[in-house]
Enzyme design. Structure first.
Site, PDB file in Angstrom:
ATOM      1  N   ASN A  35       0.872  -1.178   0.000  1.00  0.00           N
ATOM      2  CA  ASN A  35       0.000   0.000   0.000  1.00  0.00           C
ATOM      3  C   ASN A  35       0.907   1.226   0.000  1.00  0.00           C
ATOM      4  O   ASN A  35       1.511   1.554   1.023  1.00  0.00           O
ATOM      5  CB  ASN A  35      -0.887  -0.038   1.266  1.00  0.00           C
ATOM      6  CG  ASN A  35      -1.706   1.231   1.419  1.00  0.00           C
ATOM      7  OD1 ASN A  35      -1.770   2.073   0.518  1.00  0.00           O
ATOM      8  ND2 ASN A  35      -2.343   1.368   2.574  1.00  0.00           N
ATOM      9  N   LYS A  76       0.150   4.245  -0.249  1.00  0.00           N
ATOM     10  CA  LYS A  76      -0.477   5.425   0.388  1.00  0.00           C
ATOM     11  C   LYS A  76      -0.253   6.662  -0.499  1.00  0.00           C
ATOM     12  O   LYS A  76      -0.218   6.531  -1.718  1.00  0.00           O
ATOM     13  CB  LYS A  76       0.039   5.605   1.818  1.00  0.00           C
ATOM     14  CG  LYS A  76      -0.126   4.315   2.642  1.00  0.00           C
ATOM     15  CD  LYS A  76       0.111   4.495   4.118  1.00  0.00           C
ATOM     16  CE  LYS A  76      -0.059   3.155   4.837  1.00  0.00           C
ATOM     17  NZ  LYS A  76       0.093   3.239   6.286  1.00  0.00           N
ATOM     18  N   HIS A 135      -9.360   1.244   4.972  1.00  0.00           N
ATOM     19  CA  HIS A 135      -8.079   1.378   5.678  1.00  0.00           C
ATOM     20  C   HIS A 135      -8.278   2.289   6.895  1.00  0.00           C
ATOM     21  O   HIS A 135      -9.068   3.230   6.840  1.00  0.00           O
ATOM     22  CB  HIS A 135      -7.017   1.953   4.737  1.00  0.00           C
ATOM     23  CG  HIS A 135      -5.641   1.876   5.312  1.00  0.00           C
ATOM     24  ND1 HIS A 135      -5.176   2.801   6.221  1.00  0.00           N
ATOM     25  CD2 HIS A 135      -4.653   0.972   5.150  1.00  0.00           C
ATOM     26  CE1 HIS A 135      -3.950   2.456   6.583  1.00  0.00           C
ATOM     27  NE2 HIS A 135      -3.609   1.353   5.952  1.00  0.00           N
ATOM     28  N   GLU A 163      -6.624   4.642   8.007  1.00  0.00           N
ATOM     29  CA  GLU A 163      -6.405   6.077   7.733  1.00  0.00           C
ATOM     30  C   GLU A 163      -7.649   6.686   7.098  1.00  0.00           C
ATOM     31  O   GLU A 163      -7.967   7.853   7.321  1.00  0.00           O
ATOM     32  CB  GLU A 163      -5.160   6.253   6.843  1.00  0.00           C
ATOM     33  CG  GLU A 163      -3.886   5.996   7.653  1.00  0.00           C
ATOM     34  CD  GLU A 163      -2.737   5.400   6.863  1.00  0.00           C
ATOM     35  OE1 GLU A 163      -2.744   5.475   5.624  1.00  0.00           O
ATOM     36  OE2 GLU A 163      -1.826   4.837   7.513  1.00  0.00           O
ATOM     37  N   GLU A 211      -5.110  -4.911  10.556  1.00  0.00           N
ATOM     38  CA  GLU A 211      -4.078  -3.903  10.796  1.00  0.00           C
ATOM     39  C   GLU A 211      -4.337  -3.200  12.126  1.00  0.00           C
ATOM     40  O   GLU A 211      -5.176  -2.298  12.192  1.00  0.00           O
ATOM     41  CB  GLU A 211      -4.086  -2.864   9.668  1.00  0.00           C
ATOM     42  CG  GLU A 211      -3.811  -3.444   8.299  1.00  0.00           C
ATOM     43  CD  GLU A 211      -3.220  -2.397   7.356  1.00  0.00           C
ATOM     44  OE1 GLU A 211      -2.191  -2.697   6.748  1.00  0.00           O
ATOM     45  OE2 GLU A 211      -3.772  -1.288   7.249  1.00  0.00           O
ATOM     46  N   GLY A 240       2.984   2.240  10.886  1.00  0.00           N
ATOM     47  CA  GLY A 240       3.951   3.319  10.753  1.00  0.00           C
ATOM     48  C   GLY A 240       4.655   3.670  12.054  1.00  0.00           C
ATOM     49  O   GLY A 240       5.295   4.706  12.175  1.00  0.00           O
ATOM     50  N   SER A 246       3.829  -2.229  10.288  1.00  0.00           N
ATOM     51  CA  SER A 246       5.287  -2.306  10.457  1.00  0.00           C
ATOM     52  C   SER A 246       5.877  -3.651  10.026  1.00  0.00           C
ATOM     53  O   SER A 246       6.801  -4.169  10.666  1.00  0.00           O
ATOM     54  CB  SER A 246       5.683  -1.972  11.900  1.00  0.00           C
ATOM     55  OG  SER A 246       5.297  -0.649  12.228  1.00  0.00           O
ATOM     56  N   GLY A 301       3.048  -1.143   4.292  1.00  0.00           N
ATOM     57  CA  GLY A 301       3.065   0.292   4.012  1.00  0.00           C
ATOM     58  C   GLY A 301       4.475   0.768   3.698  1.00  0.00           C
ATOM     59  O   GLY A 301       4.993   0.598   2.597  1.00  0.00           O
TER      60      GLY A 301
HETATM   61  P1  13P Z   1       3.310   0.351   7.718  1.00  0.00           P
HETATM   62  O1  13P Z   1       3.824  -0.917   7.083  1.00  0.00           O
HETATM   63  O2  13P Z   1       4.039   1.577   7.258  1.00  0.00           O
HETATM   64  O3  13P Z   1       3.236   0.239   9.215  1.00  0.00           O
HETATM   65  O4  13P Z   1       1.803   0.544   7.197  1.00  0.00           O
HETATM   66  C1  13P Z   1       0.910  -0.496   7.275  1.00  0.00           C
HETATM   67  C2  13P Z   1      -0.299  -0.146   6.517  1.00  0.00           C
HETATM   68  O5  13P Z   1      -1.056   0.731   6.896  1.00  0.00           O
HETATM   69  C3  13P Z   1      -0.559  -0.870   5.245  1.00  0.00           C
HETATM   70  O6  13P Z   1      -1.836  -0.618   4.769  1.00  0.00           O
END
Ligand code: 13P
Length: 255
Positions: free
Chosen positions: A9, A11, A95, A97, A167, A173, A213, A234
């Site tokens: 992803n 983003k 997601h 976010e 997640e 992140g 992560s 991510g």
């Molecule tokens: P990270 O791998 O940066 O923690 O993000 C995970 C994520 O939100 C994937 O959709």
């Protein structure tokens, strides 16, 4: 046997030029891998060009969101037929976010899911608890709410076509991965919910990815858990080396 699927992803990262470069790098590194599903989800602006790069390769293409209607007066939105025509096969829905910053709810996720399935896209439906919810002992209530209400009205036949991504928001992140045992516990709970909703046979077929992560160094112990069938990555998906290593570490072919 459920196929392991590793999805990136991206983003809101990568201009089209940068996206082409990343996709080309991944194609070079990963062309031999045939036992892992590989998916990349660039921002909308880069999908068309990235589709050309990965055309007829072993890398599948996805978008990060859609609107639930096919067309209409929805300024700034993009629909399932639009991304489908560009070559997308997958779409990330709900997601954290989007739930946190853009008022996405289980109800809108459910509507988007129906649109994705209508257009033959594979939805990756994201669920997960916040730190506050985990610390308050509400993890399983939140997961039950996300899973049952985001998948409301789905038939077992359609349920077989979806992917779930667990997640935990506190692991996104932050560099804090859920331990393999913590993740497995929730994945098993999700599999149980899917069994309640759609029956055992269907539940056993649904891929449940872990996200939060994920790095080359922790993917193997995660993937070795019984109910963890892949990852939604991510930060580490933005770099050729780290994403390729994650995929290769899951593949019997290795490097
Ligand atoms: P990270 O791998 O940066 O923690 O993000 C995970 C994520 O939100 C994937 O959709």
């Amino acid at each position: 046997m459920r196929k392991v699927i590793i999805a990136g992803n991206w983003k809101m990262n990568k201009t089209t030029t940068e996206a082409i470069e990343l996709a080309n790098g991944l194609k070079r590194e990963l062309y031999k891998i045939d036992d892992i599903g590989i998916v990349i989800c660039p921002p909308f602006t880069a999908i068309d060009e990235v589709a050309e790069v990965v055309y007829e390769s072993n890398i599948g293409l996805g978008a990060q969101n859609i609107h639930w209607e096919d067309a209409g007066a929805f300024t700034g939105e993009v629909s399932a037929p639009m991304i489908k025509e560009l070559g997308c096969v997958y779409v990330i829905l709900g997601h954290s976010e989007r739930r946190q910053y853009f008022h996405e709810t289980n109800e809108t996720v459910d509507k988007k899911l129906k649109s994705a399935l209508k257009h033959g896209l594979t939805p990756i439906v994201c669920v997960g608890e916040s730190l506050e919810e985990r610390e308050g002992g509400r993890t399983f209530d939140v997961i039950r709410d996300h899973v049952t209400n985001s998948l409301e009205g789905l038939t077992p036949e359609d349920a077989k076509k979806i992917i779930i991504a667990y997640e935990p928001v506190w692991a996104i992140g932050t560099g804090k991965t859920a331990t393999p045992e913590q993740a497995q516990e929730v994945h098993a709970f999700i599999r149980g919910l899917l069994t309640e909703l759609f029956g055992r046979e269907t539940a056993e077929e649904i891929t449940i990815q872990y996200g939060g992560s994920v790095k080359p160094g922790n993917i193997v112990e995660l993937i070795n858990q019984k109910d963890i069938d892949g990852a939604l990555v991510g930060g580490a998906s933005l770099d050729v080396k780290s994403f390729s290593e994650i995929v290769k570490n899951c593949s019997r072919k290795g490097a």
